[in-house]
Design an enzyme around this catalytic site. Structure first.
Site, short mmCIF file in Angstrom:
data_model
loop_
_atom_site.label_atom_id
_atom_site.label_comp_id
_atom_site.label_asym_id
_atom_site.label_seq_id
_atom_site.Cartn_x
_atom_site.Cartn_y
_atom_site.Cartn_z
N ASP A 48 -47.76 11.93 6.83
CA ASP A 48 -48.10 11.40 5.51
C ASP A 48 -49.13 10.28 5.61
OD1 ASP A 48 -47.94 11.37 2.73
OD2 ASP A 48 -46.38 9.83 2.70
N GLY A 107 -44.50 -3.74 -3.39
CA GLY A 107 -44.75 -2.31 -3.56
C GLY A 107 -43.51 -1.62 -4.08
N GLY A 163 -40.99 6.08 -6.15
CA GLY A 163 -39.92 6.77 -6.83
C GLY A 163 -38.57 6.59 -6.15
N GLN A 171 -38.01 0.23 -3.44
CA GLN A 171 -38.79 -0.96 -3.70
C GLN A 171 -39.04 -1.67 -2.37
OE1 GLN A 171 -39.75 -2.37 -6.90
NE2 GLN A 171 -40.97 -3.67 -5.56
N VAL A 172 -40.23 -2.28 -2.24
CA VAL A 172 -40.55 -3.06 -1.04
C VAL A 172 -40.75 -4.51 -1.45
CG1 VAL A 172 -42.07 -3.32 0.94
CG2 VAL A 172 -41.65 -1.04 0.00
#
Length: 414
Positions: free
Chosen positions: A138, A24, A27, A30-31
């Site tokens: 969220d 994933g 902005g 990064q995963v």
């Protein structure tokens, strides 16, 4: 969950975790899919060097502190972190499966029974978060992972301590996902209450049951207007009738008109029980329906090949005399032994009218080669015969032995 290969610019390891692939990005960072020295898979989140500044580090450190505070069966657990590293990183429990957004995109909306089970499960998880004095802020379909043991909530990057008056958000700045955001959050009201997560959960259950969110617009300004306008009702088209009253209440414009999470759980139970199921049965069906094929991590690892037997005389008496090369067995890479999922069986025709309907078939992910039987392993034709030998306790030894027994049994002359 899609795992992309590492790019030449990606690090090979972070904080002792070997990085295996990308799972994933956004902005800010990064995963990666990582693996600890002991073989524990992890989701390793890294802040991009181009956006690292004092405020970003402070927000990242807040996320780490919050993850240290949170506990619960439906929360992806924190494994390790270093907010002061260059770049900052954190590692959380790796959930093998699709997020809700991708699952619905591939397989369509969930039946009302499963959508109600999802709602009850996530409402209970959020209630645990709220008891710890936190708000998620969220929650959205992309932040609900559908793992082999049921759904889990991820990404507490915007979470705040409910009683805190301190915010890292600049004045007049709204942070979050507008399509799942309640009106008070979209307006920038302070302080926020637990009702913000009730609204967002309503948006998630709506998406699960219908395939769309409460408000949709190509222009972000139009979307914000729809969310904050009390005269613009959320779009409940495509929602099963039994879920409409609950979702209307959860998506109410005024925070005070929304139900508490405990009420959400009870109303979801009512939807489930009205269809003749117990809540635990619905949960099992949800997991069966949404779980991705196992061993996705193993696809990135080398294949294990067992060597051919040293000589025909070393084989059990029940094996026919075939050339040694014909008895070579190619095994897929082995991971943890899968835990069977209990699927509720339909009652026989003579059962009472409240008997359960047939279970929805699980939706397998396409092109998952690790779950297909190896072409080199023929289907067994009967039980294996012969001595069992000394017992070995290694997981890989047990799996290898079982596969060899199946090959021998398939080629037995008896």
């Amino acid at each position: 969950m899609h795992i992309a290969p590492l790019s030449p610019h990606d690090p090979a390891q972070l904080g002792g975790y070997e990085l295996l692939g990308r799972i994933g990005h956004g902005g800010m960072g990064q995963v990666y899919l990582g693996e600890s020295p002991g073989g524990e898979p992890a989701a390793v989140k890294v802040i991009k060097p181009s956006v690292v500044d004092s405020e970003t580090r402070q927000r990242f450190a807040q996320e780490v502190d919050i993850l240290k505070t949170i506990w619960g069966a439906r929360i992806a657990a924190l494994l390790d972190a270093d907010a002061e590293a260059d770049p900052p990183w954190l590692a959380t429990e790796y959930i093998e499966g699709l997020d809700l957004s991708r699952h619905v995109a591939r397989h369509g909306p969930l039946p009302s029974l499963l959508a109600a089970s999802l709602g009850a499960t996530l409402a209970e998880a959020l209630a645990t978060v709220h008891k710890q004095g936190l708000l998620h802020r969220d929650l959205k379909p992309a932040n609900v992972l559908l793992g082999p043991n049921g759904p889990k909530i991820i990404d507490f990057g915007l979470a705040v301590f409910a009683e805190s008056s301190v915010s890292l958000t600049a004045p007049n700045t709204v942070v979050g996902t507008p399509s799942c955001m309640p009106p008070e959050q979209a307006r920038g009201d302070r302080p926020l209450t637990s009702a913000v997560d009730v609204y967002a959960l309503g948006a998630v259950v709506l998406f699960a049951a219908s395939g769309h969110l409460p408000y949709q617009a190509a222009n972000i300004h139009v979307l914000f207007h729809q969310v904050t306008d009390p005269e613009t009702a959320p779009d409940l088209s495509g929602v099963p009738d039994e879920l409409v009253p609950l979702l209307k209440a959860m998506l109410a414009h005024e925070a005070g008109d929304r139900p508490a999470l405990s009420e959400v759980v009870q109303q979801c139970r009512g939807v489930i029980e009205a269809q003749g199921f117990k809540v635990a049965q619905a949960r099992r069906r949800l997991t069966t329906h949404t779980a991705a094929p196992s061993h996705m991590v193993d696809d990135l690892l080398p294949t294990v090949v067992t060597p051919p037997p040293a000589a025909p005389n070393d084989l059990p008496d029940t094996v026919t005399d075939t050339p040694p090369q014909a008895r070579t067995v190619v095994l897929p890479s082995t991971g943890p032994e899968p835990v069977p999922t209990v699927v509720d069986r339909p009652a026989p025709p003579s059962a009472s009218p409240m008997a359960e309907p047939p279970a929805e078939p699980a939706s397998p992910e396409p092109n998952m080669a690790a779950d297909a039987p190896s072409a080199s392993l023929p289907a067994p034709s009967g039980p294996a015969r012969g001595g069992s030998g000394q017992r070995r306790h290694s997981t890989q030894a047990r799996i290898t032995a079982q596969r060899l027994r199946e090959v021998y049994a398939a080629r037995s002359a008896f």
